[in-house]
Design an enzyme around this catalytic site. Structure first.
Site, PDB file in Angstrom:
ATOM      1  N   LYS A 157      -2.332   5.706 -13.396  1.00  0.00           N
ATOM      2  CA  LYS A 157      -1.917   4.523 -12.645  1.00  0.00           C
ATOM      3  C   LYS A 157      -1.824   3.387 -13.662  1.00  0.00           C
ATOM      4  O   LYS A 157      -2.762   2.619 -13.854  1.00  0.00           O
ATOM      5  CB  LYS A 157      -2.983   4.242 -11.565  1.00  0.00           C
ATOM      6  CG  LYS A 157      -2.393   3.709 -10.283  1.00  0.00           C
ATOM      7  CD  LYS A 157      -3.396   3.663  -9.174  1.00  0.00           C
ATOM      8  CE  LYS A 157      -3.082   2.553  -8.195  1.00  0.00           C
ATOM      9  NZ  LYS A 157      -1.754   2.532  -7.617  1.00  0.00           N
TER      10      LYS A 157
HETATM   11  C1  LIG Z   1       2.848   6.009  -7.027  1.00  0.00           C
HETATM   12  C2  LIG Z   1       1.724   6.193  -6.067  1.00  0.00           C
HETATM   13  N1  LIG Z   1       1.606   7.347  -5.395  1.00  0.00           N
HETATM   14  C3  LIG Z   1       0.621   7.559  -4.513  1.00  0.00           C
HETATM   15  C4  LIG Z   1      -0.327   6.585  -4.245  1.00  0.00           C
HETATM   16  C5  LIG Z   1      -1.434   6.853  -3.266  1.00  0.00           C
HETATM   17  O1  LIG Z   1      -2.657   6.957  -3.935  1.00  0.00           O
HETATM   18  P1  LIG Z   1      -4.032   6.553  -3.232  1.00  0.00           P
HETATM   19  O2  LIG Z   1      -4.082   7.287  -1.964  1.00  0.00           O
HETATM   20  O3  LIG Z   1      -5.074   6.979  -4.201  1.00  0.00           O
HETATM   21  O4  LIG Z   1      -3.996   5.080  -3.035  1.00  0.00           O
HETATM   22  C6  LIG Z   1      -0.239   5.363  -4.904  1.00  0.00           C
HETATM   23  C7  LIG Z   1      -1.232   4.311  -4.668  1.00  0.00           C
HETATM   24  O5  LIG Z   1      -2.123   4.139  -5.444  1.00  0.00           O
HETATM   25  C8  LIG Z   1       0.795   5.163  -5.854  1.00  0.00           C
HETATM   26  O6  LIG Z   1       0.908   3.995  -6.498  1.00  0.00           O
END
Ligand SMILES: Cc1ncc(COP(=O)(O)O)c(C=O)c1O
Length: 312
Positions: A157
């Site tokens: 991330k």
């Molecule tokens: C590109 C992306 N995919 C999926 C998610 C979902 O991840 P999470 O459930 O850990 O927030 C996020 C959010 O963080 C994201 O930025």
């Protein structure tokens, strides 16, 4: 944005308006930052951060993948977050930790640039709107392909990577949709701009596997567990674009968005055009889990130790 009072910055609590950086901050120029999106919910035991440790572990992993040694342990960051939530007096909030290459070194080799860490909290409502959670959103398949592991790190991330999501989001919003769905480098369904995706076909729940360049979403993991505990079959496999239009139900999961039904994709109604039964059932249990109302998932709720505003 509704401001909070304090921001945690490199170990200190600073006033919201004083949380500033230099214009030559490395991360601002080259996207060399990693971050998390976390939520804290009101529960009977007090404010509780949902799957806090898992988020902070992912934060540390994202940093490692970009050769950043975090100057704080995940336990220190966890305690700092608790203190910040308490001092800001939140009963629920969004939490944004970020570690970035700071001021002092320009050029593409970031290794000599300092690593600064901040945590901000603020009240943040439903990311795709209350109506989206209730009735579902309209989505468009993006013309932008999701980043692949040949050029970036889909599992991390990292700030710079989000230019991909930003382009897809702008395209979908300008075309009159609420969200974009990106395909991966093979043309398989990947995810939303900030959410993972699930597709219900013939009573079975499908979601793309890690190899489809997805972020390993913590909401995704939680929903897979809830679905299995409810007796549903969950299959992680490549999903073809056409399967979206033919699906009985589609929904998105993410910390900011929570669990959001998709009612239309590329102007095809999904199922009846209204949130389906499986989506609704998962949504209900997930909401209960977020708020600490499900005994078997109680370990997901990291209750904030101090709830009084200092000096109050
Ligand atoms: C590109 C992306 N995919 C999926 C998610 C979902 O991840 P999470 O459930 O850990 O927030 C996020 C959010 O963080 C994201 O930025």
């Amino acid at each position: 944005m509704i401001e909070s009072e304090l921001i945690w910055h490199n170990g200190e609590l600073v006033a919201w308006e004083d949380a500033k950086i230099h214009v030559l901050t490395h991360g601002l120029h080259y996207g060399t930052a990693v971050f998390e999106g976390i939520r804290c919910y009101e529960t009977d035991a007090g404010p509780a951060v949902f799957r806090h440790t898992e988020h902070l572990d992912r934060f540390e992993r994202s940093a490692k993948l970009y050769y950043m040694d975090l100057p704080y342990s995940t336990e220190q960051l966890r305690e700092a977050t608790h203190e910040l939530i308490a001092r800001n007096g939140h009963s629920s909030c969004y939490i944004r930790p970020i570690a970035y290459r700071g001021y002092g070194q320009m050029g593409l080799n970031p290794l000599e640039a300092p690593i600064d860490v901040s945590i901000a909290t603020w009240p943040w409502g439903a990311y795709l709107g209350e109506a989206g959670i209730r009735d579902g959103v309209r989505a468009k398949i993006s013309s932008w392909e999701r980043i692949s592991s040949r050029s970036l790190i889909p599992q991390a991330k990292a700030s710079g990577q989000y230019l991909n999501s930003v382009l897809a989001k702008i395209e979908s919003v300008k075309a009159g949709y609420e969200e974009a769905i990106l395909l991966d480098e093979h043309g398989h369904v990947c995810e939303g701009t900030g959410e993972n995706i699930f597709v219900v076909l013939g009573g079975v729940i499908h979601t793309p596997p890690q190899t489809a360049s997805i972020l390993d979403g913590i909401t995704r993991r939680s929903v897979i567990q809830i679905a299995r505990d409810l007796g549903h079959e969950v299959v992680q496999r490549d999903i073809a674009r056409a399967e979206l239009s033919l699906a009985d139900e589609v929904f998105l999961t993410g910390t900011a968005a929570e669990l959001v039904p998709v009612r239309e994709i590329d102007d095809h109604a999904i199922g009846s055009g209204r949130p389906g039964e499986i989506t609704r059932a998962l949504q209900a249990v997930f909401q209960d889990a977020l708020h600490g109302r499900v005994e078997r998932y109680r370990e997901w709720n990291d209750v904030v130790a101090v709830t009084e505003r200092a000096g109050a």
